[in-house]
Design a protein around this motif. Sequence first.
Motif, PDB file in Angstrom:
ATOM      1  N   ILE A   6       7.585   9.865  -3.513  1.00  0.00           N
ATOM      2  CA  ILE A   6       6.208   9.758  -3.019  1.00  0.00           C
ATOM      3  C   ILE A   6       5.546   8.574  -3.712  1.00  0.00           C
ATOM      4  CG2 ILE A   6       3.974  10.926  -2.883  1.00  0.00           C
ATOM      5  CD1 ILE A   6       5.687  13.574  -2.943  1.00  0.00           C
ATOM      6  N   GLY A   7       4.973   7.691  -2.900  1.00  0.00           N
ATOM      7  CA  GLY A   7       4.396   6.462  -3.462  1.00  0.00           C
ATOM      8  C   GLY A   7       5.418   5.345  -3.545  1.00  0.00           C
ATOM      9  N   ILE A  12       4.938   0.760  -8.672  1.00  0.00           N
ATOM     10  CA  ILE A  12       6.018   1.467  -9.369  1.00  0.00           C
ATOM     11  C   ILE A  12       7.108   1.837  -8.365  1.00  0.00           C
ATOM     12  CG2 ILE A  12       6.622   3.584 -10.630  1.00  0.00           C
ATOM     13  CD1 ILE A  12       4.790   2.262 -12.453  1.00  0.00           C
ATOM     14  N   ARG A  31       0.667   7.910   1.714  1.00  0.00           N
ATOM     15  CA  ARG A  31      -0.438   8.279   2.613  1.00  0.00           C
ATOM     16  C   ARG A  31      -0.303   7.561   3.939  1.00  0.00           C
ATOM     17  NH1 ARG A  31      -5.116   7.487  -1.722  1.00  0.00           N
ATOM     18  NH2 ARG A  31      -3.858   5.614  -1.866  1.00  0.00           N
ATOM     19  N   ASN A  32      -0.034   6.249   3.852  1.00  0.00           N
ATOM     20  CA  ASN A  32       0.048   5.447   5.083  1.00  0.00           C
ATOM     21  C   ASN A  32       1.324   4.635   5.122  1.00  0.00           C
ATOM     22  OD1 ASN A  32      -2.834   6.005   5.802  1.00  0.00           O
ATOM     23  ND2 ASN A  32      -3.148   4.915   3.885  1.00  0.00           N
ATOM     24  N   SER A  33       2.318   5.030   4.381  1.00  0.00           N
ATOM     25  CA  SER A  33       3.543   4.230   4.309  1.00  0.00           C
ATOM     26  C   SER A  33       4.737   5.161   4.104  1.00  0.00           C
ATOM     27  CB  SER A  33       3.457   3.259   3.126  1.00  0.00           C
ATOM     28  OG  SER A  33       3.219   3.990   1.931  1.00  0.00           O
ATOM     29  N   SER A  41      -2.884  15.244  -2.412  1.00  0.00           N
ATOM     30  CA  SER A  41      -4.054  15.999  -2.867  1.00  0.00           C
ATOM     31  C   SER A  41      -4.374  17.171  -1.943  1.00  0.00           C
ATOM     32  CB  SER A  41      -5.269  15.085  -3.022  1.00  0.00           C
ATOM     33  OG  SER A  41      -5.658  14.590  -1.771  1.00  0.00           O
ATOM     34  N   GLY A  64      -0.947   8.609  -7.522  1.00  0.00           N
ATOM     35  CA  GLY A  64      -2.009   9.392  -8.140  1.00  0.00           C
ATOM     36  C   GLY A  64      -3.098   8.501  -8.687  1.00  0.00           C
ATOM     37  N   ILE A 110       4.413  11.215 -12.746  1.00  0.00           N
ATOM     38  CA  ILE A 110       3.970   9.937 -13.339  1.00  0.00           C
ATOM     39  C   ILE A 110       2.705  10.180 -14.174  1.00  0.00           C
ATOM     40  CG2 ILE A 110       2.599   9.302 -11.271  1.00  0.00           C
ATOM     41  CD1 ILE A 110       4.519   6.664 -13.158  1.00  0.00           C
ATOM     42  N   PRO A 154       4.697   4.934 -18.122  1.00  0.00           N
ATOM     43  CA  PRO A 154       4.925   3.496 -18.309  1.00  0.00           C
ATOM     44  C   PRO A 154       3.701   2.785 -18.872  1.00  0.00           C
ATOM     45  CG  PRO A 154       4.760   4.067 -15.948  1.00  0.00           C
ATOM     46  CD  PRO A 154       4.286   5.240 -16.745  1.00  0.00           C
ATOM     47  N   SER A 155       3.945   1.658 -19.534  1.00  0.00           N
ATOM     48  CA  SER A 155       2.826   0.759 -19.799  1.00  0.00           C
ATOM     49  C   SER A 155       2.654  -0.078 -18.522  1.00  0.00           C
ATOM     50  CB  SER A 155       3.075  -0.084 -21.048  1.00  0.00           C
ATOM     51  OG  SER A 155       4.090  -0.999 -20.814  1.00  0.00           O
TER      52      SER A 155
END
Length: 187
Positions: A6-7, A12, A31-33, A41, A64, A110, A154-155
């Motif tokens: 997801i995402g 990332i 959401r759109n991809s 959410s 997120g 994440i 992650p940084s």
Amino acid sequence: MKILIIGANGNIGKTITPALQQKHEVITAGRNSGDVSVDISSIASLEKLFARIGTADAVVCAAGDSVTSDLLSMTGEKYFTGVQQKLLAQINLVITGLKHINDNGSFTLISGKMGEDPAKGSSGKAVANGAVNSFVLAAALEMPRGIRINVISPSKITDIATEDLVKGYLKSIATSANGEIIRIGYN
Ligand SMILES: NC(=O)c1ccc[n+]([C@@H]2O[C@H](COP(=O)([O-])OP(=O)(O)OC[C@H]3O[C@@H](n4cnc5c(N)ncnc54)[C@H](OP(=O)(O)O)[C@@H]3O)[C@@H](O)[C@H]2O)c1
């Protein structure tokens, strides 16, 4: 392995997805991809996602939102964005996903460096990230059926080598790691 990311279309997600696609069946979502659309959410949207894709061996979340703003400009509402969009969204992903993830599967959430090593203006991120870390530490103690859960912290992605980020995700997905905050780009 069948891996849901997801995402996958974000900063990332785009960095890790090609590496995971080399050896695994990857389903991308956003959401759109992506292959499938979802709004993490919304519990109804999460249920719809799993009804569509069926089971998975690994669920990866690289999505997120949270708010960056100096402390004096922060409001309860701004903190709530991170609580709702990053913390509760990922918690609901796990709770919903537990009904659909295979035995011995894994969740990889994440968070981010600001949860443990904040900079000025990051309290909105720090609150969400720290709470995601805490959720993972606690939830790992109660995962059923050999399922594992870890969080990538992650940084800034521009400060990280792609290979370090991919290595972190593979540690979560393909080793016995459980309940780990996998820090990338800082100690
Ligand atoms: N980038 C960094 O340097 C960095 C460092 C540490 C931590 N992080 C954390 O990593 C996460 C991802 O960051 P990023 O920079 O990759 O973000 P990004 O480039 O904005 O990408 C976010 C991705 O997540 C998807 N997404 C966002 N909200 C969603 C929702 N409610 N439901 C489903 N999908 C959603 C987006 O899908 P659509 O495009 O389809 O809307 C997009 O693919 C964030 O939580 C961020 O705080 C990032």
